[in-house]
Design an enzyme around this catalytic site. Structure first.
Site, mmCIF file in Angstrom:
data_model
loop_
_atom_site.group_PDB
_atom_site.id
_atom_site.type_symbol
_atom_site.label_atom_id
_atom_site.label_comp_id
_atom_site.label_asym_id
_atom_site.label_seq_id
_atom_site.Cartn_x
_atom_site.Cartn_y
_atom_site.Cartn_z
ATOM 1 C CE1 TYR A 175 17.189 107.967 70.588
ATOM 2 C CE2 TYR A 175 16.163 109.113 72.440
ATOM 3 C CZ TYR A 175 16.710 107.965 71.885
ATOM 4 O OH TYR A 175 16.774 106.809 72.642
ATOM 5 C CE LYS A 179 14.743 105.367 70.249
ATOM 6 N NZ LYS A 179 14.979 103.974 69.774
#
Length: 260
Positions: A175, A179
């Protein structure tokens, strides 16, 4: 549900992943505070999406549902076709849809490679595909075109490298990496559209910014977040409604700028 053609003075906004969490709250806040905004709320599943839209329509808000699976090129093409035939343009795009490692909590047989591939596809590749597909409709806008990328402080290399920062020991590896990649992708669009004072030759500016909503309690983190979705929507709405004087190429949260 069928949508009606919006007035030329209406600002047309499309939000991905808007049937729940921060996406839903952004739609609600935009439509409540800006009556001249029409919100296209998208999601993958028809029933939850229509229930979310109905809840806002019952309050007299200008919203409509649109099925959009950001990981499907066919779904993206169908969504673009719908917006083109219904509205003829798009003024604001909010790329909110995303997933984390928690998406696989109930899928024990999935491999680490598959998890990485799906997270990167959803959080990075699909954002690029959606954005590229809608840019031609945004080019038809007579308003300031605004693209808001829903990122995270967890994508900041500066914060990650800082031993005193709360993101330094974060364990959401895929994750966080997605990002960080989203930040780079966002800068690609910033640079693509940058002109003197952030305007193109027609004097209609492009504003591309990355927004961190903060650690909000949503399905993305199994509702472990410490902030409300109402707080998480504040900066996104600011970025989605600012005029030509607003910033572009920023990475920020409600509290202020975030170092890349």
């Amino acid at each position: 549900m069928t949508a009606t053609m919006a007035s030329p003075n209406t600002t047309i906004v499309l939000i991905t992943g808007a049937n729940q969490g921060i996406g839903f709250e952004i739609a609600k806040k935009l439509a409540t505070e800006h009556k001249d905004y029409h919100i296209i709320m998208t999601g993958r599943r028809k029933q939850p999406l229509e229930e979310a839209v109905s809840s806002l329509k019952s309050r007299g808000l200008s919203v409509e549902p649109l099925i959009l699976d950001v990981t499907s090129d066919a779904s993206i093409a169908a969504a673009v076709s719908h917006v083109s035939s219904t509205h003829g343009r798009l003024d604001v795009l909010i790329n909110n849809a995303g997933i984390s490692e928690h998406a696989f909590d109930n899928i024990p047989d999935i491999s680490p490679r598959q998890k990485w591939a799906i997270i990167l596809d959803t959080n990075v590749t699909s954002v690029a595909m959606v954005t590229d597909a809608f840019i031609p409709l945004m080019e038809k806008s007579a308003k300031v075109r605004r693209i808001v990328m829903m990122g995270s402080v967890m994508g900041s290399l500066t914060c990650r490298a800082d031993k005193g920062h709360h993101c330094h020991v974060d364990t959401y590896t895929a994750y966080c990496a997605s990002k960080t990649a989203l930040n780079m992708l966002s800068l690609h669009y910033v640079i693509r559209f940058e002109k003197a004072e952030g305007e193109d030759e027609d004097g209609k500016g492009w504003k591309v910014n990355v927004c961190c909503p903060g650690y909000c309690s949503t399905n993305l983190n199994k509702f472990q977040g410490l902030k409300s979705v109402e707080e998480g929507a504040v900066n996104a709405v600011r970025l989605a409604t600012m005029g030509g004087e607003g910033e572009t190429g920023s990475y920020s949260a409600k509290e202020g700028r975030i170092p890349w």
